[in-house]
Design a protein around this motif. Structure first.
Motif, PDB file in Angstrom:
ATOM      1  N   GLU A  63     -20.410 -35.909  -6.323  1.00  0.00           N
ATOM      2  CA  GLU A  63     -21.166 -37.148  -6.454  1.00  0.00           C
ATOM      3  C   GLU A  63     -22.045 -37.133  -7.693  1.00  0.00           C
ATOM      4  N   SER A  64     -22.595 -35.983  -8.035  1.00  0.00           N
ATOM      5  CA  SER A  64     -23.452 -35.880  -9.210  1.00  0.00           C
ATOM      6  C   SER A  64     -22.646 -36.066 -10.497  1.00  0.00           C
ATOM      7  N   GLN A  65     -21.499 -35.395 -10.596  1.00  0.00           N
ATOM      8  CA  GLN A  65     -20.713 -35.473 -11.824  1.00  0.00           C
ATOM      9  C   GLN A  65     -20.023 -36.814 -12.007  1.00  0.00           C
ATOM     10  N   LEU A  66     -19.786 -37.533 -10.922  1.00  0.00           N
ATOM     11  CA  LEU A  66     -19.169 -38.850 -11.033  1.00  0.00           C
ATOM     12  C   LEU A  66     -20.053 -39.834 -11.802  1.00  0.00           C
ATOM     13  N   LYS A  67     -21.338 -39.572 -11.858  1.00  0.00           N
ATOM     14  CA  LYS A  67     -22.254 -40.478 -12.544  1.00  0.00           C
ATOM     15  C   LYS A  67     -22.051 -40.466 -14.055  1.00  0.00           C
ATOM     16  N   SER A  68     -21.546 -39.363 -14.588  1.00  0.00           N
ATOM     17  CA  SER A  68     -21.386 -39.262 -16.034  1.00  0.00           C
ATOM     18  C   SER A  68     -19.990 -38.807 -16.449  1.00  0.00           C
ATOM     19  N   ASN A  69     -19.078 -38.770 -15.506  1.00  0.00           N
ATOM     20  CA  ASN A  69     -17.738 -38.249 -15.756  1.00  0.00           C
ATOM     21  C   ASN A  69     -16.858 -39.310 -16.409  1.00  0.00           C
ATOM     22  N   SER A  70     -16.210 -38.985 -17.516  1.00  0.00           N
ATOM     23  CA  SER A  70     -15.343 -39.935 -18.205  1.00  0.00           C
ATOM     24  C   SER A  70     -13.878 -39.795 -17.780  1.00  0.00           C
ATOM     25  N   GLN A  71     -13.567 -38.763 -16.981  1.00  0.00           N
ATOM     26  CA  GLN A  71     -12.191 -38.547 -16.539  1.00  0.00           C
ATOM     27  C   GLN A  71     -11.986 -38.896 -15.072  1.00  0.00           C
ATOM     28  N   GLY A  72     -13.050 -38.834 -14.291  1.00  0.00           N
ATOM     29  CA  GLY A  72     -12.940 -39.148 -12.880  1.00  0.00           C
ATOM     30  C   GLY A  72     -12.407 -37.973 -12.073  1.00  0.00           C
ATOM     31  N   PHE A  73     -12.284 -38.174 -10.765  1.00  0.00           N
ATOM     32  CA  PHE A  73     -11.771 -37.165  -9.856  1.00  0.00           C
ATOM     33  C   PHE A  73     -10.786 -37.806  -8.887  1.00  0.00           C
ATOM     34  N   THR A  74      -9.915 -36.985  -8.334  1.00  0.00           N
ATOM     35  CA  THR A  74      -9.028 -37.398  -7.246  1.00  0.00           C
ATOM     36  C   THR A  74      -9.181 -36.394  -6.114  1.00  0.00           C
ATOM     37  N   LEU A  75      -9.467 -36.893  -4.922  1.00  0.00           N
ATOM     38  CA  LEU A  75      -9.651 -36.033  -3.753  1.00  0.00           C
ATOM     39  C   LEU A  75      -8.547 -36.304  -2.747  1.00  0.00           C
ATOM     40  N   PHE A  76      -7.899 -35.235  -2.293  1.00  0.00           N
ATOM     41  CA  PHE A  76      -6.899 -35.328  -1.237  1.00  0.00           C
ATOM     42  C   PHE A  76      -7.580 -34.891   0.060  1.00  0.00           C
ATOM     43  N   ALA A  77      -7.731 -35.839   0.972  1.00  0.00           N
ATOM     44  CA  ALA A  77      -8.587 -35.645   2.139  1.00  0.00           C
ATOM     45  C   ALA A  77      -7.781 -35.360   3.406  1.00  0.00           C
ATOM     46  N   PRO A  78      -7.779 -34.116   3.887  1.00  0.00           N
ATOM     47  CA  PRO A  78      -7.102 -33.804   5.150  1.00  0.00           C
ATOM     48  C   PRO A  78      -7.870 -34.401   6.331  1.00  0.00           C
ATOM     49  N   THR A  79      -7.143 -34.895   7.291  1.00  0.00           N
ATOM     50  CA  THR A  79      -7.766 -35.462   8.486  1.00  0.00           C
ATOM     51  C   THR A  79      -8.236 -34.343   9.413  1.00  0.00           C
ATOM     52  N   ASP A  80      -9.005 -34.736  10.434  1.00  0.00           N
ATOM     53  CA  ASP A  80      -9.442 -33.750  11.434  1.00  0.00           C
ATOM     54  C   ASP A  80      -8.231 -33.118  12.141  1.00  0.00           C
ATOM     55  N   ASN A  81      -7.207 -33.929  12.406  1.00  0.00           N
ATOM     56  CA  ASN A  81      -5.998 -33.392  13.046  1.00  0.00           C
ATOM     57  C   ASN A  81      -5.322 -32.353  12.170  1.00  0.00           C
ATOM     58  N   ALA A  82      -5.399 -32.557  10.850  1.00  0.00           N
ATOM     59  CA  ALA A  82      -4.799 -31.591   9.924  1.00  0.00           C
ATOM     60  C   ALA A  82      -5.486 -30.236  10.040  1.00  0.00           C
ATOM     61  N   PHE A  83      -6.802 -30.238  10.135  1.00  0.00           N
ATOM     62  CA  PHE A  83      -7.540 -28.979  10.286  1.00  0.00           C
ATOM     63  C   PHE A  83      -7.270 -28.344  11.651  1.00  0.00           C
ATOM     64  N   GLN A  84      -7.150 -29.174  12.681  1.00  0.00           N
ATOM     65  CA  GLN A  84      -6.899 -28.648  14.024  1.00  0.00           C
ATOM     66  C   GLN A  84      -5.503 -28.036  14.143  1.00  0.00           C
ATOM     67  N   SER A  85      -4.608 -28.432  13.254  1.00  0.00           N
ATOM     68  CA  SER A  85      -3.237 -27.912  13.292  1.00  0.00           C
ATOM     69  C   SER A  85      -3.108 -26.535  12.639  1.00  0.00           C
ATOM     70  N   LEU A  86      -4.165 -26.080  11.990  1.00  0.00           N
ATOM     71  CA  LEU A  86      -4.137 -24.756  11.368  1.00  0.00           C
ATOM     72  C   LEU A  86      -4.107 -23.670  12.444  1.00  0.00           C
ATOM     73  N   LYS A  87      -3.656 -22.488  12.067  1.00  0.00           N
ATOM     74  CA  LYS A  87      -3.672 -21.372  12.999  1.00  0.00           C
ATOM     75  C   LYS A  87      -5.110 -21.070  13.415  1.00  0.00           C
ATOM     76  N   PRO A  88      -5.326 -20.653  14.656  1.00  0.00           N
ATOM     77  CA  PRO A  88      -6.681 -20.330  15.102  1.00  0.00           C
ATOM     78  C   PRO A  88      -7.355 -19.318  14.188  1.00  0.00           C
ATOM     79  N   GLY A  89      -8.563 -19.640  13.772  1.00  0.00           N
ATOM     80  CA  GLY A  89      -9.331 -18.723  12.935  1.00  0.00           C
ATOM     81  C   GLY A  89      -9.015 -18.800  11.462  1.00  0.00           C
ATOM     82  N   ALA A  90      -8.106 -19.718  11.063  1.00  0.00           N
ATOM     83  CA  ALA A  90      -7.687 -19.782   9.661  1.00  0.00           C
ATOM     84  C   ALA A  90      -8.866 -20.014   8.728  1.00  0.00           C
ATOM     85  N   LEU A  91      -9.771 -20.910   9.115  1.00  0.00           N
ATOM     86  CA  LEU A  91     -10.937 -21.191   8.274  1.00  0.00           C
ATOM     87  C   LEU A  91     -12.016 -20.130   8.438  1.00  0.00           C
ATOM     88  N   ASN A  92     -12.249 -19.703   9.668  1.00  0.00           N
ATOM     89  CA  ASN A  92     -13.305 -18.722   9.915  1.00  0.00           C
ATOM     90  C   ASN A  92     -13.030 -17.392   9.229  1.00  0.00           C
TER      91      ASN A  92
END
Length: 250
Positions: A63-92
């Motif tokens: 959010e901070s860099q978007l204020k002065s960024n001349s190239q912009g950003f692209t974010l690929f946003a996984p849903t909550d279901n996407a995270f729940q589909s990971l193997k148990p403990g994958a993030l931890n």
């Protein structure tokens, strides 16, 4: 006659200097703040992603860099279901450093429309990219405007544009984009963590604009055109000045 010629010369010189100043003036930076949290909350299924963005401090960075960024950003946003589909403990099982890298892997240092992603050169650099060919994403088209995205570990589709307006594009993905560097065949989510590289930071910042991604500004062509127009105007004024001076001498 000499007085009129002198006045014309002063007028042309003044115009010439103003044209040069305008041609060299930098383009204004994008204005207006983008509220990424509000965009994701409106989507209604990104609670885990929002938490990870905040925990890794990347929400503030984007959010901070978007204020002065001349190239912009692209974010690929996984849903909550996407995270729940990971193997148990994958993030931890990931260290704080690797959680940051996982989040940065979902962000490109350039604004891309769906049309851009259909024809982009692969692999596409992400904010996690350290050197050529690493931490990259691959995009392929599949009829119409359907875009497939592959990491070397998982493959999914871009299903919905939560926002597609410069300087930020946000696209829904139904799988967490697992980087080959973290989840490849030589690594498992339950194995002991390898020590972090010497000198690595626990919360690395998004690379500054102009350094990350190596992608040209989407508005770079416009800046080049303006500069060229300014030079053409200046050249014409110089030629006119020379002709007037010759006439005055006669």
């Amino acid at each position: 006659m000499a007085s009129k010629s002198f006045t014309l010369i002063l007028l042309i010189l003044t115009t010439f200097l103003m044209a040069q100043t305008q041609a060299q003036a930098p383009a204004p930076a994008p204005s207006g703040a983008v509220n990424l949290t509000a965009i994701l909350e409106k989507g209604g299924q990104y609670t885990t992603l929002i938490k990870l963005l905040k925990d890794t401090q990347q929400l503030t960075q984007i959010e901070s860099q978007l204020k002065s960024n001349s190239q912009g950003f692209t974010l690929f946003a996984p849903t909550d279901n996407a995270f729940q589909s990971l193997k148990p403990g994958a993030l931890n099982d990931l260290s704080d450093d690797k959680k940051v890298k996982l989040i940065l892997f979902h962000v490109t240092p350039k604004y891309y429309t769906i049309s851009d992603l259909l024809t982009v050169s692969n692999p596409v650099r992400t904010q996690a990219t350290e050197e050529e060919g690493t931490w990259g994403l691959n995009f392929t088209g599949q009829g119409g405007n359907q875009v497939n995205i592959s990491t070397g570990v998982v493959q999914t589709q871009l299903n919905n544009a939560l926002r597609e307006k410069f300087p930020l594009a946000v696209y829904q993905v139904d799988k967490v984009l697992l980087p080959l560097e973290l989840f490849g065949t030589t690594k498992t989510t339950h194995s002991s963590e390898a020590p972090s590289p010497k000198g690595s930071k626990s919360t690395p910042e998004i690379p500054s604009v102009g350094k990350a991604g190596g992608a040209p500004s989407p508005h770079g062509d416009k800046k080049d055109t303006n500069a060229a127009n300014g030079r053409n105007v200046a050249f014409g004024l110089v030629v006119g000045l020379a002709l007037i001076c010759i006439e005055a001498l006669h």
